[in-house]
Design a protein around this motif. Structure first.
Motif, short mmCIF file in Angstrom:
data_model
loop_
_atom_site.label_atom_id
_atom_site.label_comp_id
_atom_site.label_asym_id
_atom_site.label_seq_id
_atom_site.Cartn_x
_atom_site.Cartn_y
_atom_site.Cartn_z
N THR A 289 33.29 2.65 42.93
CA THR A 289 32.82 1.78 44.17
C THR A 289 32.97 2.05 45.70
OG1 THR A 289 33.02 -0.10 42.54
CG2 THR A 289 32.51 -0.65 44.72
N LEU A 290 34.33 2.59 45.84
CA LEU A 290 34.33 2.93 47.18
C LEU A 290 33.62 3.94 47.81
CD1 LEU A 290 38.51 2.56 47.04
CD2 LEU A 290 37.02 0.96 48.34
N SER A 292 30.71 4.78 46.58
CA SER A 292 29.49 4.39 46.87
C SER A 292 29.33 3.69 48.08
CB SER A 292 29.05 3.49 45.63
OG SER A 292 29.55 2.17 45.70
N LEU A 293 30.16 3.11 48.77
CA LEU A 293 30.39 2.39 49.84
C LEU A 293 30.71 3.31 51.23
CD1 LEU A 293 32.01 -0.71 48.63
CD2 LEU A 293 29.71 -0.71 49.37
N VAL A 301 38.27 -0.83 54.20
CA VAL A 301 37.63 -2.00 53.91
C VAL A 301 37.79 -2.63 55.31
CG1 VAL A 301 37.16 -4.23 52.84
CG2 VAL A 301 37.88 -1.74 51.46
N GLU A 305 31.90 -8.64 53.29
CA GLU A 305 31.00 -8.08 52.39
C GLU A 305 31.49 -7.03 51.43
OE1 GLU A 305 30.61 -8.62 55.61
OE2 GLU A 305 29.51 -10.44 55.58
N ILE A 306 32.18 -6.09 52.13
CA ILE A 306 32.43 -4.94 51.50
C ILE A 306 33.64 -5.25 50.26
CG2 ILE A 306 33.71 -2.76 51.63
CD1 ILE A 306 32.13 -2.21 54.16
N LYS A 309 32.67 -6.72 47.12
CA LYS A 309 31.97 -5.76 46.23
C LYS A 309 33.23 -4.92 45.42
CE LYS A 309 27.53 -4.92 48.65
NZ LYS A 309 27.05 -3.91 49.35
N VAL A 310 34.21 -4.72 46.20
CA VAL A 310 35.31 -4.04 45.74
C VAL A 310 36.16 -4.98 44.76
CG1 VAL A 310 37.38 -2.91 46.12
CG2 VAL A 310 35.54 -2.39 47.60
#
Length: 322
Positions: A289-290, A292-293, A301, A305-306, A309-310
């Motif tokens: 996930t990290l 992909s961001l 972070v 919003e981020i 997601k995490v």
């Protein structure tokens, strides 16, 4: 089959209209007399603490007994422990007690949820069991409203207990809920009356904000107290994103101060959820996930919003989503 058993609760299946009625009744808040306020965070160097409301498991069983009778529902528990691993906050090697509760309401359905507690806690099994039961009940709507609360800052006594407990919102009482009050709106669709969510000192508890100089300074102090639990990157990121400022004292707009504090409180809760999930699966679970961001580590972070997601990715990996 004995004819006398044909109409036992286990054999009944409620119709769709009745199910809607029952779920609506389960969602009604508990009576304020059974609500307790727990300190979840304290301000460094000050006798101030952040409190949230919760209800004892007995309040949940009482509601179920009244609505369905003791024979109309049941629950099953499964207890197991995790392998030993290093606890993030103190580097101690310890296991977790994990309890899964399946709550069955005959004719309505069943939901399962898991509670957890550190094994070195003398009441680990009891705490994890209560947590699992209440989480399963929330899947039916019972007690779910308590998850909507953000922390309220109050004065503490020398034993770190609240000197005064906040007054509940109208929507968080049975009477207000049945009148149509809900979080963020009144029956007429208007925003809630700020005076309905003030604590005994007259300070805003959540959405009602006094813009006097004294209270504005108190809110700024709460924001500053968030620097340590959030970490420099996330703390500064929220300030920059919401207020376009590097220092809380530079913010002059009361509404902006409110939005900053609300986001920081939400971020703090998110970090606690993230820690709980990563204690079960390890930080490698959120690496995809990290990436992909566009991030290399959790320390990068810097926005709510981020973080959301995490947290969701970590909880999914840990099996904490329902």
């Amino acid at each position: 089959m004995d004819a006398g058993l044909a109409n036992t609760p286990r054999e009944q299946q409620f119709g769709s209209d009745r199910i809607k009625e029952l779920v609506a009744e389960l969602e009604v808040p508990f009576d304020p007399s059974v609500i307790v306020w727990r300190v979840t965070n304290t301000a460094k160097g000050e006798m101030r603490g952040q409190v949230v409301p919760y209800a004892d498991p007995r309040a949940y069983t009482d509601r179920l007994n009244v609505m369905f009778t003791p024979a109309g529902w049941t629950r099953k528990y499964m207890v197991h422990t995790s392998a030993n691993f290093e606890r993030a906050k103190d580097k101690k090697i310890v296991a977790k007690v994990l309890v899964t509760c399946e709550l069955i309401i005959f004719g309505l359905g069943s939901h399962s949820a898991t509670g957890e507690e550190w094994a070195d806690n003398d009441n680990a099994a009891t705490g994890a069991e209560a947590q699992a039961f209440k989480r399963a009940a929330a899947c039916f709507g019972l007690g779910r409203y308590l998850y909507y609360f953000t922390g309220v800052w109050v004065d503490l006594d020398e034993r770190k207990r609240p000197k005064n407990t906040p007054r509940l919102f109208g929507w968080a009482t049975p009477q207000g809920w049945r009148q149509g009050l809900r979080l963020g709106r009144e029956p007429n669709g208007e925003p809630p009356d700020p005076t309905s969510c003030a604590d005994h000192r007259g300070n805003a508890a959540q959405s009602g904000w006094d813009t006097s100089g004294e209270d504005m300074n108190a809110f700024l102090g709460q924001i500053e107290a968030m620097a340590e639990p959030l970490g420099r990157r996330l703390y500064r990121g929220i300030l920059k994103t919401v207020a376009r400022a590097w220092n809380p004292s530079d913010i002059r707009d009361a509404d902006v101060i409110r939005r900053v504090l609300v986001q920081m409180q939400s971020a703090e809760r998110g970090l606690r959820r993230l820690e709980a999930a990563l204690n079960r699966v390890g930080p490698e679970a959120v690496v995809p996930t990290l990436r992909s961001l566009g991030l290399n580590s959790l320390e990068q972070v810097d926005r709510l919003e981020i973080l959301k997601k995490v947290v969701l990715a970590a909880e999914e990996a840990a099996g904490l989503t329902h």
